[in-house]
Scaffold this motif. Structure first.
Motif, PDB file in Angstrom:
ATOM      1  N   ALA A 159     -13.225  47.292  15.686  1.00  0.00           N
ATOM      2  CA  ALA A 159     -12.262  47.383  14.585  1.00  0.00           C
ATOM      3  C   ALA A 159     -11.638  48.771  14.519  1.00  0.00           C
ATOM      4  O   ALA A 159     -10.428  48.919  14.299  1.00  0.00           O
ATOM      5  N   THR A 215     -11.239  45.371   4.955  1.00  0.00           N
ATOM      6  CA  THR A 215     -10.877  43.967   5.153  1.00  0.00           C
ATOM      7  C   THR A 215     -10.764  43.660   6.643  1.00  0.00           C
ATOM      8  O   THR A 215     -11.287  42.648   7.135  1.00  0.00           O
ATOM      9  N   PHE A 216     -10.079  44.539   7.376  1.00  0.00           N
ATOM     10  CA  PHE A 216      -9.900  44.370   8.814  1.00  0.00           C
ATOM     11  C   PHE A 216     -11.252  44.410   9.538  1.00  0.00           C
ATOM     12  O   PHE A 216     -11.553  43.581  10.390  1.00  0.00           O
ATOM     13  N   THR A 232     -14.274  43.842   8.289  1.00  0.00           N
ATOM     14  CA  THR A 232     -15.116  42.698   7.931  1.00  0.00           C
ATOM     15  C   THR A 232     -14.842  41.518   8.847  1.00  0.00           C
ATOM     16  O   THR A 232     -15.767  40.847   9.331  1.00  0.00           O
ATOM     17  N   GLN A 233     -13.568  41.266   9.121  1.00  0.00           N
ATOM     18  CA  GLN A 233     -13.205  40.156  10.004  1.00  0.00           C
ATOM     19  C   GLN A 233     -13.743  40.383  11.415  1.00  0.00           C
ATOM     20  O   GLN A 233     -14.266  39.464  12.058  1.00  0.00           O
ATOM     21  N   ARG A 234     -13.621  41.616  11.906  1.00  0.00           N
ATOM     22  CA  ARG A 234     -14.096  41.927  13.261  1.00  0.00           C
ATOM     23  C   ARG A 234     -15.619  41.860  13.354  1.00  0.00           C
ATOM     24  O   ARG A 234     -16.189  41.393  14.345  1.00  0.00           O
ATOM     25  N   ARG A 290     -17.786  40.135  11.381  1.00  0.00           N
ATOM     26  CA  ARG A 290     -18.231  38.734  11.295  1.00  0.00           C
ATOM     27  C   ARG A 290     -17.889  37.984  12.582  1.00  0.00           C
ATOM     28  O   ARG A 290     -18.671  37.164  13.062  1.00  0.00           O
ATOM     29  N   GLY A 291     -16.701  38.263  13.129  1.00  0.00           N
ATOM     30  CA  GLY A 291     -16.297  37.605  14.364  1.00  0.00           C
ATOM     31  C   GLY A 291     -17.244  37.910  15.512  1.00  0.00           C
ATOM     32  O   GLY A 291     -17.609  37.024  16.291  1.00  0.00           O
ATOM     33  N   ASP A 348     -16.568  31.138   7.909  1.00  0.00           N
ATOM     34  CA  ASP A 348     -15.587  31.607   6.940  1.00  0.00           C
ATOM     35  C   ASP A 348     -16.301  32.121   5.703  1.00  0.00           C
ATOM     36  O   ASP A 348     -16.910  31.360   4.973  1.00  0.00           O
ATOM     37  N   GLU A 349     -16.205  33.402   5.455  1.00  0.00           N
ATOM     38  CA  GLU A 349     -16.870  33.997   4.287  1.00  0.00           C
ATOM     39  C   GLU A 349     -16.379  33.357   3.001  1.00  0.00           C
ATOM     40  O   GLU A 349     -17.109  33.209   2.031  1.00  0.00           O
TER      41      GLU A 349
END
Length: 241
Positions: free
Chosen positions: A53, A67-68, A70-72, A74-75, A166-167
């Protein structure tokens, strides 16, 4: 946002600042996974996601870094879980066996069965039943697929995609139908008090197993058992709808 003296994004400082984010995501996700998945492994993979990230993030994207990231993070964790085929068919079957035992015991007794009574329904000792609860780590309140087809599905979209990917797709948020939502609320109110506390702290207050264990004065493994049992009770109730 943190910058160096030269006005550049201080990626090292951001990394250290967000290590706690990785740990929080890992501890929240681990409750939805079987015990063969180690939280430390998720954290290590999550740190790689955080590093990725930092490499890809640009302030000009107009998205907050957390936010950015968190997506990376979790991914990265989800990719690792998918790659390692983390949940066996036997574990999925055990989840369903518990759910069906709860339903049978409730119909026979006319009330919410005690833990020992569910164990009897499964023809297990209480100790073996509690060990099974810890093994399956049930996480799904309601599968929308169950509501649409009225049955279990071993194929198609996986448990991971339905419940962990999906959180925002937590079991309550996914229930768009008002009738189902009302039925779920009523079912939660019928849970034993301690199980109600666990569900409320986990889903409403976003607490992890360790934090819930501290509040209740029990071990993390006991919280996991209570969580799995509450899920089985709720799924048994919701099948009526």
């Amino acid at each position: 946002m943190m910058y160096t003296a030269k006005g550049q994004l201080d990626r090292d400082a951001l990394f250290h600042q967000h290590v706690g984010l990785v740990q929080r995501i890992a501890h929240h996700m681990i409750a939805k996974l079987p015990p063969n998945v180690e939280v430390d492994d998720l954290i290590q993979v999550g740190l790689i996601g955080l590093s990725d990230a930092l490499t890809r993030y640009e302030v000009t994207q107009g998205v907050q870094f957390e936010t950015f990231a968190t997506q990376r993070i979790r991914g990265a964790m989800l990719d690792e879980l998918r790659e390692n085929d983390w949940m066996s068919r036997s574990s999925r079957k055990s989840q369903k066996d518990i759910e069906h035992a709860v339903r049978r015991a409730e119909q026979r007794l006319g009330r919410a069965p005690l833990e020992s009574e569910i164990a009897d329904e499964l023809r297990m000792s209480l100790q073996d039943y509690q060990a099974l609860l810890g093994k399956v780590r049930g996480a799904q309140l309601v599968y929308l697929e169950d509501m649409g087809r009225g049955g279990d599905d071993e194929g198609g979209e996986g448990f991971l995609d339905r419940n962990v990917a999906d959180e925002g797709a937590d079991p309550v948020a996914l229930l768009r139908d008002q009738g189902i939502r009302s039925a779920l609320v009523a079912a939660i109110k019928q849970l034993p008090e301690r199980e109600q506390f666990v569900m409320g702290m986990y889903y409403e207050e976003d607490m992890n197993l360790r934090e819930i264990a501290a509040v209740l004065g029990v071990t993390e493994s006991r919280v996991c058992q209570l969580h799995s049992q509450a899920i089985a009770r709720l799924r048994a109730k919701m099948r009526e709808h």
